[in-house]
Design a protein around this motif. Structure first.
Motif, short mmCIF file in Angstrom:
data_model
loop_
_atom_site.label_atom_id
_atom_site.label_comp_id
_atom_site.label_asym_id
_atom_site.label_seq_id
_atom_site.Cartn_x
_atom_site.Cartn_y
_atom_site.Cartn_z
N CYS A 1 0.77 -1.24 0.09
CA CYS A 1 0.02 -0.07 0.01
C CYS A 1 0.99 1.25 -0.02
O CYS A 1 0.55 2.23 -0.56
N PHE A 2 2.09 1.22 0.74
CA PHE A 2 2.53 2.51 1.07
C PHE A 2 3.91 2.87 0.51
O PHE A 2 4.39 4.08 0.35
N HIS B 1 2.04 9.36 -0.54
CA HIS B 1 1.23 8.86 0.76
C HIS B 1 1.84 9.72 1.80
O HIS B 1 1.39 9.58 2.91
N SER C 1 -0.61 11.12 4.19
CA SER C 1 -1.53 10.23 4.31
C SER C 1 -1.84 10.31 5.97
O SER C 1 -0.95 9.75 6.61
N GLY D 1 -3.69 7.65 7.22
CA GLY D 1 -3.44 5.90 7.34
C GLY D 1 -2.02 5.86 7.50
O GLY D 1 -1.67 4.98 8.38
N LEU D 2 -1.02 6.48 6.71
CA LEU D 2 0.17 6.51 7.00
C LEU D 2 0.91 6.86 8.34
O LEU D 2 1.50 6.18 8.89
N TYR E 1 -6.61 4.20 4.93
CA TYR E 1 -5.81 4.19 3.50
C TYR E 1 -6.98 3.66 2.53
O TYR E 1 -6.92 4.33 1.32
N GLU F 1 -8.89 6.80 1.97
CA GLU F 1 -8.15 7.67 1.25
C GLU F 1 -8.19 7.79 -0.35
O GLU F 1 -8.03 8.52 -1.11
N GLN F 2 -8.00 6.17 -0.79
CA GLN F 2 -7.70 5.87 -2.04
C GLN F 2 -8.95 6.15 -2.88
O GLN F 2 -9.17 6.29 -3.92
#
Length: 400
Positions: free
Chosen positions: A66-67, A130, A133, A135-136, A196, A199-200
């Motif tokens: 993902c990141f 990201h 982000s 999520g990050l 995440y 956010e996508q």
């Protein structure tokens, strides 16, 4: 190509989970057939392969998928991945035969070092898109908790050589490790992946709301560690801190759900993905309720005396919350697809064994007699978990 790489690595994680389930079956059948092995050694192998083989490998694979910038990180990531597998196979070949001894400790130590290398690698190779982000931010904090949790295993060697394995500090070190693994590293990483996903789809949580969630979840993670100390009958202040911690943590999760539940509807999840997500939400709620109960001295001592309650809680967390969360994300990203049949088998095995484990705790607490055939039923229902995992694995073999 990168999806194929991550798919392969997730299949390896499920293989570890299946091995852990098989070891669990041996433990369940031990009282019935009296196998010729050291029970405690198999317990060590079972727990290490479940936590580090299944959860760690699956989570780190998903985080890389993902990141991270695949162009700059894939080659190094593969080296880290296969180095980590060497340590896991080493643990699998040593723990069942010697327990905590020279070679198993060496492989466990090498695993910790490999996890530090992964953390550094992750931090240095985040894809530029990201970097802001939310999520990050959760995932990076989760990795900090993973590193922090490793202080527990490092402390064990010193404690064993100075105070001995009977010292309360020995158990506290283990509980420190477990707490920051499942309440810090694993739970927060899953929440980071959840953000995440939103956010996508451009479903962004307002900054002010995110800050409130992020601060409260971390305060809760830190303070709920005191719940792991209550078996020592500490001063009242630690009960209060633990109670505040679980209340804040529960609030943060409810607050996040209120922020995101309408957004989740727009994700167009499949029926199975919806069910998996609902299962996770329900199990987290049960987990929080159990934690809240243990802030009361009576229930804290009950959990310490009747170990089936503790075992049931740990299985609820790892086989339930964490594993169903991982099933959701592997299916959502299309890396490993879960069928309704494999999900049903696993879910039935999980629910039935949990009911029996908690029943045994209640029976001991209330001084009931255990019904005839309890051990056989528990062992038989455990087969469902293994069958569900094997079906999940078989259905995803050969898929690119």
């Amino acid at each position: 190509m990168t999806a194929n790489l991550h798919r392969q690595h997730l299949r390896i994680a499920v293989i570890y989970f299946s091995i852990a389930a098989l070891l669990g079956l041996l433990l369940r059948f031990y009282p019935i057939f009296t196998f010729d092995f050291n029970y405690r050694y198999i317990v060590h192998a079972h727990s290490h392969i479940a936590l580090l083989g299944w959860v760690y490998v699956a989570l780190t694979t998903l985080l890389h998928y993902c990141f991270l910038d695949k162009k700059t990180s894939s080659k190094r990531y593969r080296h880290i991945f296969w180095g980590t597998q060497g340590t896991l196979v080493g643990m699998l070949l040593t723990f069942p035969f010697q327990g905590y001894a020279l070679f198993s400790i060496i492989f466990s130590t090498l695993f910790l070092i490999a996890s530090y290398i992964y953390t550094y690698h992750f931090w240095k190779n985040i894809e530029s898109e990201h970097r802001e982000s939310k999520g990050l931010k959760c995932v990076k904090t989760a990795l900090v908790y993973m590193v922090l949790s490793s202080l527990g295993p490092w402390a064990l060697g010193v404690i064993m050589s100075t105070l001995g394995a009977q010292s309360i500090w020995y158990r506290l070190s283990i509980y420190f490790y477990l707490h920051f693994q499942y309440n810090g590293w694993m739970l927060l990483a899953l929440l980071g992946l959840f953000l995440y996903v939103l956010e996508q789809r451009n479903l962004i949580i307002p900054q002010k709301s995110f800050v409130r969630f992020f601060q409260t979840i971390n305060i809760g993670i830190i303070l709920t560690f005191f719940l792991s100390t209550l078996w020592t009958e500490p001063p009242l202040g630690l009960y209060i801190l633990g109670g505040i911690g679980v209340t804040i943590q529960f609030y943060s999760l409810v607050y996040l759900w209120t922020l995101t539940k309408k957004k989740v509807i727009t994700l167009n999840l499949s029926n199975l993905q919806n069910r998996l997500l609902r299962i996770v939400v329900i199990l987290i709620s049960i987990k929080m309720l159990l934690q809240l109960m243990t802030t009361l001295p009576y229930f804290a001592q009950m959990a310490a005396v009747y170990l089936d309650f503790t075992i049931g809680y740990l299985h609820l967390t790892f086989l339930g919350v964490i594993s169903f969360g991982l099933f959701f994300f592997t299916d959502y990203f299309g890396l490993l697809l879960m069928s309704k049949k494999s999900c049903l088998l696993y879910f039935l095995g999980f629910i039935l064994t949990e009911c029996l484990i908690f029943y045994k705790g209640f029976a001991a607490w209330q001084e009931w007699g255990i019904f005839s055939g309890y051990t056989s039923f528990l062992a038989t229902f455990s087969f469902l978990i293994l069958f569900g995992l094997l079906l999940f694995l078989i259905q995803n073999l050969g898929k690119n």
